[in-house]
Write a protein that holds these residues in place. Sequence first.
Motif, PDB file in Angstrom:
ATOM      1  N   UNK A 127      36.352 -44.604 -11.976  1.00 62.39           N
ATOM      2  CA  UNK A 127      36.763 -43.244 -11.585  1.00 62.39           C
ATOM      3  C   UNK A 127      36.614 -43.064 -10.089  1.00 62.39           C
ATOM      4  N   UNK A 128      37.205 -41.977  -9.587  1.00 56.38           N
ATOM      5  CA  UNK A 128      37.028 -41.593  -8.193  1.00 56.38           C
ATOM      6  C   UNK A 128      35.657 -40.960  -7.990  1.00 56.38           C
ATOM      7  N   UNK A 129      35.162 -41.053  -6.783  1.00 57.87           N
ATOM      8  CA  UNK A 129      33.985 -40.295  -6.389  1.00 57.87           C
ATOM      9  C   UNK A 129      34.437 -38.998  -5.732  1.00 57.87           C
ATOM     10  N   UNK A 130      33.716 -37.926  -5.995  1.00 51.08           N
ATOM     11  CA  UNK A 130      34.030 -36.657  -5.343  1.00 51.08           C
ATOM     12  C   UNK A 130      33.559 -36.708  -3.896  1.00 51.08           C
ATOM     13  N   UNK A 131      34.006 -35.738  -3.108  1.00 52.75           N
ATOM     14  CA  UNK A 131      33.587 -35.681  -1.705  1.00 52.75           C
ATOM     15  C   UNK A 131      32.073 -35.590  -1.592  1.00 52.75           C
ATOM     16  N   UNK A 132      31.466 -34.790  -2.463  1.00 57.07           N
ATOM     17  CA  UNK A 132      30.013 -34.632  -2.442  1.00 57.07           C
ATOM     18  C   UNK A 132      29.275 -35.889  -2.866  1.00 57.07           C
ATOM     19  N   UNK A 133      29.853 -36.648  -3.782  1.00 60.00           N
ATOM     20  CA  UNK A 133      29.222 -37.894  -4.211  1.00 60.00           C
ATOM     21  C   UNK A 133      29.253 -38.946  -3.104  1.00 60.00           C
ATOM     22  N   UNK A 134      30.315 -38.930  -2.309  1.00 59.51           N
ATOM     23  CA  UNK A 134      30.374 -39.840  -1.161  1.00 59.51           C
ATOM     24  C   UNK A 134      29.330 -39.416  -0.127  1.00 59.51           C
ATOM     25  N   UNK A 135      29.272 -38.131   0.124  1.00 60.86           N
ATOM     26  CA  UNK A 135      28.323 -37.572   1.086  1.00 60.86           C
ATOM     27  C   UNK A 135      26.876 -37.848   0.672  1.00 60.86           C
ATOM     28  N   UNK A 136      26.610 -37.773  -0.622  1.00 61.94           N
ATOM     29  CA  UNK A 136      25.247 -37.964  -1.133  1.00 61.94           C
ATOM     30  C   UNK A 136      24.714 -39.363  -0.846  1.00 61.94           C
ATOM     31  N   UNK A 137      25.611 -40.351  -0.744  1.00 64.15           N
ATOM     32  CA  UNK A 137      25.168 -41.703  -0.415  1.00 64.15           C
ATOM     33  C   UNK A 137      24.472 -41.731   0.939  1.00 64.15           C
ATOM     34  N   UNK A 138      24.998 -40.946   1.875  1.00 67.37           N
ATOM     35  CA  UNK A 138      24.420 -40.907   3.218  1.00 67.37           C
ATOM     36  C   UNK A 138      23.082 -40.165   3.200  1.00 67.37           C
ATOM     37  N   UNK A 159      39.358 -47.989  -2.847  1.00 68.96           N
ATOM     38  CA  UNK A 159      40.384 -47.821  -1.818  1.00 68.96           C
ATOM     39  C   UNK A 159      40.398 -46.349  -1.416  1.00 68.96           C
ATOM     40  N   UNK A 160      39.939 -46.026  -0.200  1.00 72.67           N
ATOM     41  CA  UNK A 160      39.832 -44.614   0.205  1.00 72.67           C
ATOM     42  C   UNK A 160      41.120 -43.813   0.057  1.00 72.67           C
ATOM     43  N   UNK A 161      42.261 -44.405   0.395  1.00 68.76           N
ATOM     44  CA  UNK A 161      43.515 -43.654   0.333  1.00 68.76           C
ATOM     45  C   UNK A 161      44.046 -43.529  -1.089  1.00 68.76           C
ATOM     46  N   UNK A 162      43.424 -44.219  -2.035  1.00 65.75           N
ATOM     47  CA  UNK A 162      43.735 -44.033  -3.453  1.00 65.75           C
ATOM     48  C   UNK A 162      42.931 -42.864  -4.019  1.00 65.75           C
ATOM     49  N   UNK A 163      42.006 -42.361  -3.226  1.00 70.24           N
ATOM     50  CA  UNK A 163      41.193 -41.191  -3.571  1.00 70.24           C
ATOM     51  C   UNK A 163      41.331 -40.192  -2.426  1.00 70.24           C
ATOM     52  N   UNK A 164      42.576 -39.965  -2.038  1.00 71.22           N
ATOM     53  CA  UNK A 164      42.893 -39.305  -0.776  1.00 71.22           C
ATOM     54  C   UNK A 164      42.264 -37.918  -0.630  1.00 71.22           C
ATOM     55  N   UNK A 165      42.467 -37.039  -1.603  1.00 70.31           N
ATOM     56  CA  UNK A 165      42.006 -35.654  -1.456  1.00 70.31           C
ATOM     57  C   UNK A 165      40.490 -35.566  -1.307  1.00 70.31           C
ATOM     58  N   UNK A 166      39.766 -36.332  -2.120  1.00 69.17           N
ATOM     59  CA  UNK A 166      38.302 -36.308  -2.027  1.00 69.17           C
ATOM     60  C   UNK A 166      37.816 -36.898  -0.711  1.00 69.17           C
ATOM     61  N   UNK A 167      38.478 -37.937  -0.227  1.00 72.26           N
ATOM     62  CA  UNK A 167      38.087 -38.560   1.038  1.00 72.26           C
ATOM     63  C   UNK A 167      38.352 -37.610   2.210  1.00 72.26           C
ATOM     64  N   UNK A 168      39.488 -36.924   2.185  1.00 76.92           N
ATOM     65  CA  UNK A 168      39.795 -35.962   3.257  1.00 76.92           C
ATOM     66  C   UNK A 168      38.758 -34.843   3.270  1.00 76.92           C
ATOM     67  N   UNK A 169      38.392 -34.358   2.096  1.00 74.99           N
ATOM     68  CA  UNK A 169      37.360 -33.317   2.026  1.00 74.99           C
ATOM     69  C   UNK A 169      36.027 -33.857   2.549  1.00 74.99           C
ATOM     70  N   UNK A 170      35.701 -35.081   2.197  1.00 74.60           N
ATOM     71  CA  UNK A 170      34.467 -35.704   2.692  1.00 74.60           C
ATOM     72  C   UNK A 170      34.459 -35.762   4.220  1.00 74.60           C
ATOM     73  N   UNK A 171      35.578 -36.171   4.807  1.00 73.16           N
ATOM     74  CA  UNK A 171      35.647 -36.273   6.270  1.00 73.16           C
ATOM     75  C   UNK A 171      35.375 -34.921   6.931  1.00 73.16           C
ATOM     76  N   UNK A 172      35.894 -33.882   6.322  1.00 70.14           N
ATOM     77  CA  UNK A 172      35.667 -32.531   6.834  1.00 70.14           C
ATOM     78  C   UNK A 172      34.198 -32.132   6.692  1.00 70.14           C
ATOM     79  N   UNK A 173      33.615 -32.420   5.528  1.00 71.08           N
ATOM     80  CA  UNK A 173      32.228 -32.024   5.273  1.00 71.08           C
ATOM     81  C   UNK A 173      31.251 -32.759   6.178  1.00 71.08           C
ATOM     82  N   UNK A 174      31.396 -34.082   6.285  1.00 72.44           N
ATOM     83  CA  UNK A 174      30.410 -34.877   7.025  1.00 72.44           C
ATOM     84  C   UNK A 174      30.482 -34.599   8.523  1.00 72.44           C
ATOM     85  N   UNK A 175      31.637 -34.148   8.981  1.00 71.78           N
ATOM     86  CA  UNK A 175      31.835 -33.849  10.393  1.00 71.78           C
ATOM     87  C   UNK A 175      31.315 -32.466  10.786  1.00 71.78           C
ATOM     88  N   UNK A 176      31.106 -31.605   9.799  1.00 71.81           N
ATOM     89  CA  UNK A 176      30.742 -30.212  10.065  1.00 71.81           C
ATOM     90  C   UNK A 176      29.347 -30.105  10.688  1.00 71.81           C
TER      91      UNK A 176
END
Length: 349
Positions: A127-138, A159-176
């Motif tokens: 399955x895909x990881x959600x934006x928060x699940x990616x963030x939680x690794x850090x 493959x990040x671009x195969x999980x595009x929406x969650x990755x884009x949200x992650x990029x926004x969250x981690x940069x905030x």
Amino acid sequence: MDNILNLSLEELKQWMKDNGESEFRAKQVFHWIYKSNQWNFRDMDNLPKNTKEKLAKSFSIDIPEIIEVYKSKDEDTYKFLYEYEDGNIIETVVMKYKHGNSICVSTQIGCRMGCKFCASTVDGMVRNLSSGEILAQILKAQEQIGERISNIVLMGSGEPLDNYDNVIKFLSLVNAEYSLNIGQRHITLSTCGIVPKIRELADKNYQITLAISLHAPNDKLRKTMMPIANKYSISEIIEACKYYINKTNRRITFEYALVNDVNDSAQSAEELAKLLKGILCHVNLIPVNKVRENNFEKSSTNNIKNFSNILIEKGIETTIRREMGSDINAACGQLRRSYLKSKNYLKEV
């Protein structure tokens, strides 16, 4: 129950407003989570009891549990096996450099791209990881090493671009600023070349580094290594890369895993140099990691140096990736597969 790590500050402010709470409470909550590593609502001391109860009924703070921790002999690489609440396991790698700590995060559990040199894809995608699940690794990695992470590479399992929406949200969250405040120029996203998503990413004009897993100088050879090559040709990928460069003015990295007697010849180097001539780019040569499920072997030291020298002589900026963590199976997917096999979750292949 929703994972609060998936929310932006504005989204949590709206929730506060909708639930009769002051909007400023949202920033307090995120300060506890991101700045104080406090992952239980009841221990957020400056929140009213009623507010904490509402939060606990509506949200979870999904930080994965650590199953295993591996440290390389030279203590510059850590590998963590994490387990999420649904029992799925991913791996995260932290690499310590003089200029700061880098983390390699996973974006999916498993992968469906099928690249033959990668252990992540052997058993397909779960399955895909959600934006928060990616963030939680850090967040969890920072807690474990007791130091700040300053650089991110989305280059773990998936493959990040195969999980595009969650990755884009992650990029926004981690940069905030309210979150981890990691600058876009300190983030690298690696893709095997999903052309429409490369163009879509370019239109966002992010200042992240785009890395293309190329690994071959022509379509015929690439198709033997990467199934994605049957859908998108190298010429299509190169055109998408030029579009990305034009939109962002950012240099692209081309990753090239050197496999003995497959793609490491002088002819391949010459062909690659011709392909990339005139493109704002950098080539990262990667001595391929041994994966039990294929027969790929790492190129000889002589072939690696020769390949690099040819590219440099042709005017292509080139580096050879430093091998880190080989003694702890730090390549994508290796440790996860070893663990699952040891627990009899996977059949021996």
